[in-house]
Design a protein around this motif. Structure first.
Motif, short mmCIF file in Angstrom:
data_model
loop_
_atom_site.label_atom_id
_atom_site.label_comp_id
_atom_site.label_asym_id
_atom_site.label_seq_id
_atom_site.Cartn_x
_atom_site.Cartn_y
_atom_site.Cartn_z
N MET A 117 1.09 -1.17 -0.12
CA MET A 117 0.03 0.08 0.15
C MET A 117 0.96 1.16 0.05
SD MET A 117 -2.52 -1.84 0.29
CE MET A 117 -4.44 -0.43 0.23
N ASN A 118 0.93 2.08 -0.72
CA ASN A 118 1.45 3.20 -1.03
C ASN A 118 0.94 4.32 0.24
OD1 ASN A 118 2.16 5.95 -1.75
ND2 ASN A 118 1.95 5.55 -3.66
N LEU A 119 1.81 5.05 0.87
CA LEU A 119 1.49 5.46 2.28
C LEU A 119 2.28 7.53 2.16
CD1 LEU A 119 3.50 3.47 4.91
CD2 LEU A 119 0.90 3.46 4.14
N ASP A 120 1.49 7.38 0.48
CA ASP A 120 2.42 8.69 0.05
C ASP A 120 0.79 9.27 -0.88
OD1 ASP A 120 4.52 8.99 1.48
OD2 ASP A 120 5.31 7.89 -0.19
N ILE A 121 -0.02 8.91 -0.28
CA ILE A 121 -1.55 8.87 -1.43
C ILE A 121 -2.21 10.42 -0.57
CG2 ILE A 121 -3.69 8.32 -2.57
CD1 ILE A 121 -2.13 5.63 -3.19
N GLY A 122 -2.48 10.97 -0.75
CA GLY A 122 -3.70 11.61 -0.13
C GLY A 122 -3.24 11.96 1.54
N CYS A 123 -3.88 11.68 2.12
CA CYS A 123 -3.96 11.90 3.26
C CYS A 123 -3.14 11.60 4.06
CB CYS A 123 -5.09 12.39 4.32
SG CYS A 123 -5.60 14.45 3.55
N THR A 124 -3.05 9.72 3.10
CA THR A 124 -2.44 8.88 4.45
C THR A 124 -1.09 9.58 5.91
OG1 THR A 124 -2.40 8.02 2.22
CG2 THR A 124 -1.22 7.24 4.16
N ARG A 125 -0.83 9.91 5.31
CA ARG A 125 0.72 10.53 6.38
C ARG A 125 0.52 11.69 7.22
NH1 ARG A 125 5.87 8.41 6.09
NH2 ARG A 125 5.74 7.07 3.80
N LEU A 126 -0.82 12.40 7.16
CA LEU A 126 -1.35 12.92 8.19
C LEU A 126 -1.99 12.08 9.16
CD1 LEU A 126 -3.00 15.29 9.67
CD2 LEU A 126 -4.68 15.22 7.99
N ALA A 178 1.70 -4.82 6.93
CA ALA A 178 3.41 -4.44 5.81
C ALA A 178 4.49 -3.43 6.31
CB ALA A 178 3.07 -5.30 4.98
N ALA A 179 2.88 -2.07 5.73
CA ALA A 179 3.87 -1.21 4.83
C ALA A 179 3.95 -0.41 6.15
CB ALA A 179 2.75 -0.31 4.25
N LEU A 180 3.23 -0.27 7.50
CA LEU A 180 3.49 0.43 8.69
C LEU A 180 4.91 0.01 9.49
CD1 LEU A 180 0.31 1.00 9.73
CD2 LEU A 180 1.96 2.27 8.94
N LYS A 181 5.17 -1.33 9.08
CA LYS A 181 6.30 -1.96 10.00
C LYS A 181 7.38 -1.83 8.96
CE LYS A 181 8.14 -6.40 11.08
NZ LYS A 181 6.92 -8.25 10.86
N ALA A 182 7.19 -1.54 7.91
CA ALA A 182 8.53 -1.42 6.43
C ALA A 182 8.88 0.18 6.70
CB ALA A 182 7.99 -1.18 5.40
N ILE A 183 7.96 0.77 7.76
CA ILE A 183 8.48 2.46 8.04
C ILE A 183 9.29 2.07 9.51
CG2 ILE A 183 7.80 3.57 5.87
CD1 ILE A 183 5.30 4.18 7.83
#
Length: 177
Positions: free
Chosen positions: A1-10, A168-173
């Protein structure tokens, strides 16, 4: 999953501020992904004004949503990452966050407000009385039944699959590590 789409980082930041576990944040992101039509932006429920007549005072749904004035169905249509709906939900969210969502429902589309609503709402059980901790803990990730936090079991398996990807994406960061 892409963590840089829209407001995902917020959303990730707000999850961290509320000390959500990684798997809880993953399920929240999966819910937002689904509820926003994969935009990760606060949205409003779409439809002609006539579509919202089912939410008007005098209807069973309208009464349940606390709509009391003609036009409340459309005025308090779903907005945000989880599309809060109805005067009662707007009033409740206003009281919890100190913003006048009743006087200005469009404020729910502000990403900061929408993020606070989804994070605090899912954490505390604002929407259905069910909360993240009922299904997602250090010991378990019951992503399919966790859909009851928002909307019964509608699309539960699909959203659970998104949650696995977000986990998985959150674990990777290094979220929560």
């Amino acid at each position: 999953m892409n963590l840089d789409i829209g407001c995902t980082r917020l959303l990730i930041g707000k999850c961290g501020e509320q000390h959500l576990l990684r798997n809880q944040a993953a399920y929240l992101l999966a819910t937002a992904w689904h509820e926003t039509g994969h935009t990760m932006q606060p949205i409003h429920e779409r439809g002609a004004v006539s579509y919202f007549y089912k939410y008007e005072p005098g209807t069973s749904i309208g009464r349940r949503l606390g709509n009391v004035n003609k036009g409340d169905g459309y005025l308090f249509r779903g907005r945000g990452f989880v599309q809060i709906t109805g005067r009662r939900n707007y009033t409740f969210s206003s009281a919890k966050l100190g913003a006048d969502f009743v006087g200005n429902p469009e404020l729910v589309l502000n990403p900061d407000h929408a993020a606070d609503i989804i994070v605090l709402g899912m954490k505390s059980g604002w929407f259905t009385g069910k909360k993240l901790g009922d299904y997602v803990t250090l010991q378990q990730s019951l992503f399919i039944p966790a859909r009851r936090i928002i909307n019964g079991t509608d699309c539960a398996s699909l959203i659970a699959g998104y949650a696995v990807g977000y986990d998985a994406a959150l674990k990777a960061i290094g979220y929560g590590g």
